[in-house]
Scaffold this motif. Structure first.
Motif, PDB file in Angstrom:
ATOM      1  N   PHE A  93       0.838  -1.194   0.000  1.00 62.07           N
ATOM      2  CA  PHE A  93       0.000   0.000   0.000  1.00 62.07           C
ATOM      3  C   PHE A  93       0.875   1.247   0.000  1.00 62.07           C
ATOM      4  CE2 PHE A  93       0.585   1.147   4.432  1.00 62.07           C
ATOM      5  CZ  PHE A  93       0.775  -0.056   5.084  1.00 62.07           C
ATOM      6  N   VAL A  94       0.304   2.334  -0.533  1.00 62.68           N
ATOM      7  CA  VAL A  94       1.021   3.591  -0.694  1.00 62.68           C
ATOM      8  C   VAL A  94       0.247   4.680   0.033  1.00 62.68           C
ATOM      9  CG1 VAL A  94       1.898   5.291  -2.337  1.00 62.68           C
ATOM     10  CG2 VAL A  94       1.907   2.856  -2.923  1.00 62.68           C
ATOM     11  N   LEU A  95       0.987   5.486   0.814  1.00 63.17           N
ATOM     12  CA  LEU A  95       0.401   6.612   1.540  1.00 63.17           C
ATOM     13  C   LEU A  95       1.169   7.881   1.177  1.00 63.17           C
ATOM     14  CD1 LEU A  95       0.149   4.954   5.080  1.00 63.17           C
ATOM     15  CD2 LEU A  95      -1.615   5.013   3.311  1.00 63.17           C
ATOM     16  N   LEU A  96       0.433   9.018   1.142  1.00 67.42           N
ATOM     17  CA  LEU A  96       1.052  10.299   0.839  1.00 67.42           C
ATOM     18  C   LEU A  96       0.630  11.303   1.905  1.00 67.42           C
ATOM     19  CD1 LEU A  96       2.863  11.587  -1.360  1.00 67.42           C
ATOM     20  CD2 LEU A  96       0.768  12.440  -2.434  1.00 67.42           C
ATOM     21  N   TYR A  97       1.606  11.933   2.561  1.00 71.79           N
ATOM     22  CA  TYR A  97       1.343  12.892   3.635  1.00 71.79           C
ATOM     23  C   TYR A  97       1.882  14.261   3.248  1.00 71.79           C
ATOM     24  CZ  TYR A  97       0.524   8.883   6.747  1.00 71.79           C
ATOM     25  OH  TYR A  97       0.045   7.741   7.326  1.00 71.79           O
ATOM     26  N   ASP A  98       1.321  15.297   3.895  1.00 74.29           N
ATOM     27  CA  ASP A  98       1.953  16.609   3.800  1.00 74.29           C
ATOM     28  C   ASP A  98       2.910  16.762   4.979  1.00 74.29           C
ATOM     29  OD1 ASP A  98      -0.858  18.596   5.062  1.00 74.29           O
ATOM     30  OD2 ASP A  98       0.534  17.239   6.065  1.00 74.29           O
TER      31      ASP A  98
ATOM     32  N   GLY B 173       1.754  16.136   8.518  1.00 78.93           N
ATOM     33  CA  GLY B 173       1.279  14.821   8.933  1.00 78.93           C
ATOM     34  C   GLY B 173      -0.119  14.500   8.473  1.00 78.93           C
ATOM     35  N   ARG B 174      -0.758  15.381   7.671  1.00 80.13           N
ATOM     36  CA  ARG B 174      -2.101  15.101   7.150  1.00 80.13           C
ATOM     37  C   ARG B 174      -1.999  14.171   5.945  1.00 80.13           C
ATOM     38  NH1 ARG B 174      -2.459  20.655   8.449  1.00 80.13           N
ATOM     39  NH2 ARG B 174      -1.717  21.153   6.349  1.00 80.13           N
ATOM     40  N   ARG B 175      -2.840  13.152   5.943  1.00 83.05           N
ATOM     41  CA  ARG B 175      -2.793  12.169   4.864  1.00 83.05           C
ATOM     42  C   ARG B 175      -3.493  12.725   3.626  1.00 83.05           C
ATOM     43  NH1 ARG B 175      -4.204   5.952   6.058  1.00 83.05           N
ATOM     44  NH2 ARG B 175      -2.626   6.399   7.638  1.00 83.05           N
ATOM     45  N   LEU B 176      -2.777  12.726   2.513  1.00 79.35           N
ATOM     46  CA  LEU B 176      -3.302  13.248   1.258  1.00 79.35           C
ATOM     47  C   LEU B 176      -3.836  12.151   0.348  1.00 79.35           C
ATOM     48  CD1 LEU B 176      -0.415  15.771   0.483  1.00 79.35           C
ATOM     49  CD2 LEU B 176      -2.568  16.218   1.682  1.00 79.35           C
ATOM     50  N   TYR B 177      -3.276  10.941   0.468  1.00 73.93           N
ATOM     51  CA  TYR B 177      -3.705   9.841  -0.415  1.00 73.93           C
ATOM     52  C   TYR B 177      -3.499   8.520   0.300  1.00 73.93           C
ATOM     53  CZ  TYR B 177      -3.551   6.295  -4.075  1.00 73.93           C
ATOM     54  OH  TYR B 177      -3.756   5.165  -4.807  1.00 73.93           O
ATOM     55  N   THR B 178      -4.419   7.600   0.106  1.00 69.52           N
ATOM     56  CA  THR B 178      -4.322   6.242   0.652  1.00 69.52           C
ATOM     57  C   THR B 178      -4.697   5.275  -0.455  1.00 69.52           C
ATOM     58  OG1 THR B 178      -4.984   7.038   2.839  1.00 69.52           O
ATOM     59  CG2 THR B 178      -5.099   4.659   2.440  1.00 69.52           C
TER      60      THR B 178
END
Length: 776
Positions: A181-186, A189-194
């Protein structure tokens, strides 16, 4: 006396038989210990002369068997070996009951003196060490089920380790795996994509993620590590850690998480990219291995228990058996170099250490190290991977053959040009009077064309010959120039080669492997050009790899490298294609025009040379391969010195043997011009008869290797049996079996490759004639 010679080498047995028969002894011969025991029980034998390394039963075991047999134990045993020549090996042989220990090649006088000594005095039995072993038969019914479970777990772990190693080598593909799985944060620490795989794996929903802070889903023990890693990502570092995350049903999932900063146009980190995979199964398997590691004696695979300083506490039955198979008197001697350092790292990290592969002759053993923290020891497991290494070599060889097929037209073109130059100049020379100055011009052209033909054959053999990698200090420019020269005859004139092959620092490399790498990359570049027209750029330069660049390319480390660049202005590749190019059998070429092995082989060769590959490509604009080779701080010669005048003889008598009549006549004329008397034979049997009639009349013998009826090594053995001090040179056009070392071991003074020039032949003859007297 009746002497039994035990050796699996036919030529070695023949030489010993000639030496012993010359002294009036009778000989019997066996190829290994099993045959030897049959002969010993069939008739009287006065002494045994045995090699160590043999199939079925080696010399050590034969010696043990003789000493245990009441009817044979008084027979003197002499160990005669080339592979085991240390003082420790000699002590081992004597402890097992041998009466003497000789190292090959021993002079005939030493062999005969040792034989007289051991047969002329009573045997004195030496005390031998006794190894106490546990009696497992009484425990068999209780341990069968545990052994079966251990075998099953060990197989699962080996398969899992193979998968992990493959994934590590191809990390670029992780984002495509369904289990990852891939996660993208700013940066806050806010999650931008899951990615959808995260929800499938953990059971959480997008609404759950939106309601709760991500800290709540990290195991409390792992939270400090995750926080430190996030700070490192914000500082611009790429990281990889293992930690636990909580699933919706309360389970804890082990994940391997890789973090990478995303840098914006202003050079600041704007996002944090995290991709992870589930490693819970591997963690559970490792825990099971650690649990079962307390019982290594039940493991069917070899296991050593090592203390913190790398010393052996224990070796199970399988470990003792493997050490015996490999010929080690003390089992711990078979551990790979650097074991102590690996053990220290293993205990320091508390984690399994990377598997280490080490060669033992033709066999390859892989070693894995697992810590047992409760006892501060490490269990070292051995698995044989010889078959896998053989398959890898077959893969490389099949790709070589594909490349040779692609080059066949160019090779034929080059040879036809060479033959055309030779034939044309010969015809011109035949029409010229002896004093015509143009005659010398034609002869020089013939000589130059012949040298070109010989060089082309050497290039083809160096590229196609199957052999173990032989890394040596090397100037890459020397090999790459040969590749471009060979390709230039094959690639259409519409393809322009631009090369800048400057002299760089020395690297440690196998010339044949580098030849294959450069050939594959240049051929791929050619095929990528639209309508087979464009530019291929080949360059060499020294490069300094920074720590930041090395973090982006895990195969590299910070330091000095030599960079080989192969670039084209062809069709280029998109990101999806680049992600697969190093996979075996992946190809974008039409069916029937390639196997897809080329880049997989290049990748394997670079890994074996401790190097790395960086690929950049843009669709429609071309592709660039940058290959990085670590610098070796040892200079390599870039060119050979100019040869001096041709050495001449002083009437020495040479016997020349070659079944090729034209070559024999030419060599006779050449040697006579150098001041020697020459007798020529084209049949080896006639040459042997002439030599036996007057063994002292020839100062030197030169014989070809590949001849009908009797090859050069057999003829040499017969000649040396008659006159051991005879000087002999062996010549050959090509043989994969006979090297300079093998020729020396067989009694030849030198191996002279064909074709050879007058200068090469004259130097070799003088070298051998000026050697000190030979005593065999």
């Amino acid at each position: 006396m009746n002497i039994l010679i035990v050796d699996d080498g036919e030529s070695a047995r023949a030489l010993l038989q000639r030496i012993l028969r010359k002294e009036g002894h009778h000989t019997l011969a066996a190829g290994d210990g099993v045959e030897a025991l049959e002969l010993l029980r069939a008739g009287p034998v006065d002494a045994i002369l045995a090699d160590i390394m043999m199939p079925r039963m080696d010399g050590y075991r034969l010696c043990q068997a003789v000493r245990r047999d009441e009817g044979l134990k008084q027979i003197p045993v002499i160990i005669y070996t080339a592979n085991y020549g240390t003082a420790a090996d000699e002590r081992m042989a004597l402890d097992l009951g041998a009466d003497a220990f000789l190292r090959k090649p021993a002079p005939a006088a030493e062999i005969l003196a040792t034989l007289r000594r051991v047969t002329s005095q009573p045997r004195v039995a030496r005390p031998r060490p006794v190894v106490e072993k546990a009696d497992w038969e009484v425990m068999q019914e209780y341990t069968d089920r545990l052994v079966a479970k251990l075998e099953e777990r060990n197989t699962e772990l080996v398969n899992l380790n193979h998968t992990l190693a493959e994934n590590e080598a191809r990390y670029r593909l992780l984002a495509d795996y369904a289990e990852d799985f891939v996660l993208l944060y700013d940066p806050a620490g806010r999650r931008l994509y899951t990615s959808p795989s995260y929800y499938r794996m953990t059971g959480w929903t997008p609404e759950d993620i939106a309601r709760a802070d991500w800290h709540a889903r990290i195991h409390p023990e792992d939270l400090p590590l995750v926080e430190r890693t996030r700070a490192a990502n914000l500082a611009g570092e790429t990281t990889r850690i293992e930690h636990r995350i909580r699933c919706q049903d309360g389970r804890w999932l082990w994940v391997e998480a890789r973090g990478r900063p995303v840098v914006g146009p202003e050079g600041r980190v704007t996002q944090l990219l995290l991709w992870s995979r589930d490693v819970t199964g591997r963690k559970e398997a490792e825990a099971e291995v650690l649990r079962l590691a307390a019982f290594p004696q039940l493991n069917p695979n070899p296991v050593f228990e090592l203390t913190a300083d790398g010393m052996v506490n224990y070796g199970n039955e399988a470990a003792l058996a493997l050490a015996s198979e490999l010929g080690y008197a003390r089992p711990w001697e078979m551990l790979p170099p650097g074991t102590a350092a690996i053990v220290g790292a293993c205990l320091g990290s508390g984690q399994q250490q990377q598997r280490l592969e080490f060669p033992y002759g033709k066999r390859v053993i892989a070693w894995s190290f697992y810590p047992v923290p409760t006892r501060s020891v490490v269990h070292c497991y051995a698995v044989e991977v010889t078959d896998r290494r053989l398959l890898e070599e077959q893969l490389r060889q099949s790709q070589k053959m594909e490349a040779i097929g692609q080059l066949a037209g160019g090779i034929a073109h080059d040879f036809n040009n060479i033959l055309g130059a030779i034939i044309g100049n010969v015809e011109l020379a035949r029409t010229m009077p002896p004093n015509d100055p143009e005659l010398l011009v034609s002869l020089e052209a013939i000589f130059a064309a012949s040298r070109r033909g010989a060089d082309l054959v050497k290039q083809i053999l160096a590229f196609s010959h199957r052999q173990e990698q032989q890394r040596q200090p090397l100037q890459l420019a020397l090999v790459v120039r040969e590749v471009i020269k060979l390709l230039r005859a094959t690639v259409p004139a519409s393809v322009e080669f631009r090369h800048n092959l400057v002299v760089t620092a020395t690297v440690l490399a196998d010339p044949s492997a580098i030849h294959q790498v450069a050939m594959n990359l240049c051929t791929n570049a050619w095929h990528a050009l639209p309508n087979q027209a464009g530019v291929i750029r080949v360059e060499l330069a020294e490069a300094e790899v920074s720590s930041n660049f090395a973090r982006q390319h895990p195969d590299l480390h910070a330091g000095r490298y030599v960079r080989l660049t192969v670039a084209d202005n062809g069709c280029g590749m998109d990101a999806a294609t680049r992600a697969h190019i190093f996979e075996p059998f992946f190809t974008t070429k039409p069916v029937g025009t390639g196997t897809g092995l080329g880049l997989a082989v290049v990748h394997g060769i670079m890994k074996s040379h401790d190097g790395g590959i960086v690929v950049t490509s843009t669709p429609g604009q071309g592709t660039t391969f940058d290959l990085y080779f670590p610098v070796l701080e040892t200079p390599a010669s870039a060119s050979a010195a100019e040869p001096g005048p041709v050495p001449r003889g002083a009437g020495e008598h040479i016997l020349f043997v070659d079944d090729e009549e034209a070559l024999a006549k030419m060599s006779k004329r050449l040697l006579e011009r150098l001041g020697y008397r020459v007798t020529v034979f084209t049949r080896p049997a006639e040459a042997l008869a002439a030599f036996c009639a007057q063994p002292t009349q020839f100062d030197l013998i030169i014989t070809d290797y590949n001849m009908p009826g009797m090859n050069g090594t057999t003829l040499g053995a017969e000649l040396l049996a008659v006159r051991p001090e005879q000087r002999i040179i062996l010549t050959t056009g090509f043989s994969a079996d006979v090297t300079a070392e093998v020729a020396r071991a067989l009694g030849f003074c030198e191996l002279l490759p064909k074709p050879c020039t007058m200068h090469t032949l004259g130097e070799a003859v003088q070298r051998v004639l000026n050697e000190p007297p030979i005593h065999r």
